[in-house]
Design an enzyme around this catalytic site. Structure first.
Site, PDB file in Angstrom:
ATOM      1  N   GLU A 195      76.346 -13.083  28.283  1.00 21.93           N
ATOM      2  CA  GLU A 195      75.103 -13.206  28.460  1.00 21.93           C
ATOM      3  C   GLU A 195      74.150 -12.502  27.527  1.00 21.93           C
ATOM      4  OE1 GLU A 195      76.297 -11.164  30.250  1.00 21.93           O
ATOM      5  OE2 GLU A 195      75.001  -9.390  29.921  1.00 21.93           O
ATOM      6  N   ASP A 208      78.953 -14.947  31.892  1.00 18.27           N
ATOM      7  CA  ASP A 208      79.049 -13.814  31.659  1.00 18.27           C
ATOM      8  C   ASP A 208      78.856 -12.979  30.397  1.00 18.27           C
ATOM      9  OD1 ASP A 208      79.316 -11.087  32.560  1.00 18.27           O
ATOM     10  OD2 ASP A 208      81.420 -11.153  32.861  1.00 18.27           O
ATOM     11  N   ASP A 224      74.219  -7.031  35.385  1.00 17.68           N
ATOM     12  CA  ASP A 224      74.944  -8.190  35.160  1.00 17.68           C
ATOM     13  C   ASP A 224      76.135  -8.424  36.041  1.00 17.68           C
ATOM     14  OD1 ASP A 224      76.503 -10.093  33.595  1.00 17.68           O
ATOM     15  OD2 ASP A 224      77.528  -8.566  32.151  1.00 17.68           O
ATOM     16  N   LYS A 253      81.490 -11.903  37.971  1.00 15.58           N
ATOM     17  CA  LYS A 253      82.315 -10.805  37.921  1.00 15.58           C
ATOM     18  C   LYS A 253      83.319 -10.517  39.165  1.00 15.58           C
ATOM     19  CE  LYS A 253      80.031  -8.289  34.303  1.00 15.58           C
ATOM     20  NZ  LYS A 253      80.907  -8.447  33.053  1.00 15.58           N
ATOM     21  N   ASP A 264      73.971  -2.169  31.952  1.00 16.78           N
ATOM     22  CA  ASP A 264      74.180  -3.026  30.840  1.00 16.78           C
ATOM     23  C   ASP A 264      72.677  -3.230  30.158  1.00 16.78           C
ATOM     24  OD1 ASP A 264      76.171  -4.748  29.604  1.00 16.78           O
ATOM     25  OD2 ASP A 264      75.417  -6.512  31.096  1.00 16.78           O
ATOM     26  N   ARG A 280      74.770 -11.317  24.270  1.00 17.59           N
ATOM     27  CA  ARG A 280      74.481 -12.204  23.049  1.00 17.59           C
ATOM     28  C   ARG A 280      73.511 -13.189  23.055  1.00 17.59           C
ATOM     29  NH1 ARG A 280      80.844 -13.919  22.591  1.00 17.59           N
ATOM     30  NH2 ARG A 280      80.724 -12.039  24.376  1.00 17.59           N
ATOM     31  N   LYS A 321      69.860  -5.003  24.007  1.00 13.75           N
ATOM     32  CA  LYS A 321      70.341  -5.707  25.207  1.00 13.75           C
ATOM     33  C   LYS A 321      69.797  -4.773  26.520  1.00 13.75           C
ATOM     34  CE  LYS A 321      74.289  -7.169  27.996  1.00 13.75           C
ATOM     35  NZ  LYS A 321      75.810  -7.438  27.812  1.00 13.75           N
TER      36      LYS A 321
END
Ligand code: BES
Ligand code: ZN
Ligand code: ZN
Length: 516
Positions: free
Chosen positions: A369, A367, A290, A297, A308, A371, A285
């Site tokens: 994201e 959020d 993010d 967030k 991230d 996956r 990833k």
């Protein structure tokens, strides 16, 4: 940092600082049981120099405890540093890794640029493994994250010498040292990427950094962007990146050792994976920032979300180590890099996306994201021929709730593949705890409008439902998922590692690859 071995007599080595490890041999418990520290060296002069302080009770040889002596009598070194390994029964090579890091981090702020670390001499600590671990620990300990401070003083230790007994297997230790350098530097390469802020390390720049590394170590590489995502119909990956001005990067690194055949590539449903030639797919990833997207967030701690991309950076670091250590197995590294931003073009909760595999995904929360990008990364790795998959991601806050910052989460759809990873942990010394998958979790991510939704809703078990989501894309291919959200960033400095990016998972992924 220069690293070398010395087989000279310990007391005779002229150096600014000589570090020697110690264990606590006290086995009795209770208030009467005073620690009994013992140095792990056979050198009588060094033993004598430390005898008084060891019997004083001031130094208990606790894990990573330190004590410095100036001008030790009968020893050529200017300073003698004692570093604890803790209780004798618990002293392992992993403790040696930390002790070497502790010695380096003790040395750095004191303006001392060279140090000699005595390889612990003890039955329970294998010399070659300890050599590798000590070098890794020293390199990891030398890293500090203050790269953008104008008053940054380069306090790096310039020379790290590992002193081993004269009767050591010199060839074995030289090889272990070289390996430790590769692994430690690769872990630090990952950390240097994770440390970069979102404005300095966009998906495109992450691609450039990966490509430059690949050129250096002789990996094949490709970095694609928007057009290729559309061509491959990576609707899940693209949906994350569509809300950002920064284009996504699909980073592909290939390690193809000579003499390892291209096939036969296993059919994913093959009952015996050992029957064919494995091709390992490493998928990371790479969210360079993010914000959460439209499901934005809270501001508190949002700055942390520059890390991230730690899963992607771990794969890039592991590929570097693989290229240099040359295991006899083909490996494909894929990093799905994007920025998750809210914008007029950003995806919205309720949107339905079609992944590369053809599965439709209902977006409940923008959020979740990670996956989404990994879904297409896993599918692509399989399309490129991967027979075994591993992914790493700072995927869920729920995993941090479940395991804290002590263990990272691990998931697998295949016990044999997990067993290999578990074996790798014995060498890497990293802590991953296997977590459950299962039909009940799969229930939680069923969508009313499409095939699956991207969050598990109110049922809890967020780390497990996220893993279950990824499993849909791994399909029958043996696969491991690593959720490193809680360990990719060290919250408080430790004696052996600076606060900041940890480089977790690089060593374990590397050892897993080497097990094939
Ligand atoms: N990047 C975060 C997960 C994360 C949290 C990493 C804390 C490091 C520290 C991920 O993209 C995310 O936001 N996950 C959500 C999922 C939720 C919306 C289902 C989370 O964990 O809250
Ligand atoms: Zn997120
Ligand atoms: Zn994220």
């Amino acid at each position: 940092m220069r690293t070398q071995l010395s087989f000279a007599s310990l007391a005779g080595i002229e150096t600014e600082l000589l570090a020697v490890t110690a264990i606590d041999t006290q086995t009795a418990k209770g208030p009467e049981a005073r620690p009994q520290p013992v140095l792990l060296t056979a050198d009588n002069a060094v033993q004598a120099a430390a005898a008084a302080v060891l019997s004083s009770g001031e130094f208990k040889a606790g894990a990573n405890e330190t004590l410095l002596l100036h001008a030790p009598a009968g020893v050529a070194a200017k300073r003698l540093l004692l570093v604890g390994l803790g209780k004798q029964a618990k002293a392992t090579v992993h403790g040696v890794r930390s002790a070497a890091g502790t010695a380096v981090r003790f040395t750095k702020p004191r303006g001392i640029r060279e140090l000699v670390f005595a390889l612990p001499v003890a039955d329970a600590i294998a010399a070659a493994a300890a050599t590798r671990a000590a070098v890794e620990g020293a390199l990891v300990g030398d890293f500090d994250p203050d790269t953008y401070r104008s008053d940054r003083k380069d306090q790096s230790v310039q020379s790290f010498t590992l002193a081993a007994p004269a009767n050591s297997d010199k060839t074995a230790l030289e090889a272990a040292l070289a390996e430790g350098v590769i692994v430690g530097e690769s872990q630090n390469f990952t950390r240097s990427l994770v440390n970069e802020p979102g404005n300095k390390l966009t998906p495109r720049i992450l691609g450039q950094r990966a490509a430059a590394m690949a050129e250096e170590v002789g990996l094949k590489w490709e970095v694609h962007s928007t057009e290729k995502l559309h061509e491959l119909k990576m609707g899940a990956f693209w949906s994350v990146s569509q809300g950002s001005e920064e284009p996504p990067a699909l980073i592909v690194l290939r390690y193809e050792p000579e003499g390892v055949s291209d096939g036969p590539v296993l059919h994913p449903t093959d009952k015996d994976p050992s029957a064919g030639t494995p091709v390992l797919g490493l998928v990371g990833k790479g969210i360079t920032f993010d914000t959460g997207g439209i499901s934005i967030k809270p501001a508190d701690n949002m700055e942390k979300m520059k890390y991230d991309m730690a899963g992607g950076a771990a794969m890039i670091g592991a590929m570097r180590a693989i290229a240099l250590l040359k295991p006899k197995v083909r490996v494909i590294g894929i990093v799905c890099a994007a920025e998750n931003m809210p914008d007029g073009k950003a995806q919205k909760p309720g949107d339905v996306q079609t992944a590369m595999s053809g599965k439709t995904i209902e977006i409940i929360n923008t959020d979740a994201e990670g996956r989404l990008v990994l879904a297409d990364g896993l599918t692509y790795a399989k399309q490129l021929g991967a027979t075994h998959l591993i992914d790493a991601a700072t995927l869920t806050g729920a995993c941090v709730v479940a395991l804290g910052m002590i263990n990272a989460g691990g998931f697998s759809n295949d016990d044999a593949t997990w067993a290999k990873f578990d074996g790798a942990l014995a060498t890497s010394g990293e802590k991953f705890w296997r977590m459950p998958l299962g039909e009940e979790y799969a229930e939680q991510i069923k969508s009313d409008i499409g095939d699956i939704k991207n969050t598990g809703g109110r049922g809890g078990g967020g780390a497990c439902t996220a893993a279950e989501f990824l499993k849909v894309f791994a399909e029958d291919t043996p696969w491991i998922h690593l959720d490193i959200a809680g360990l990719a960033w060290v919250e408080d400095s430790k004696p052996y590692i600076a606060k900041g990016p940890s480089g977790v998972a690089v060593r374990s992924i590397l050892e897993w690859v080497r097990s094939y």
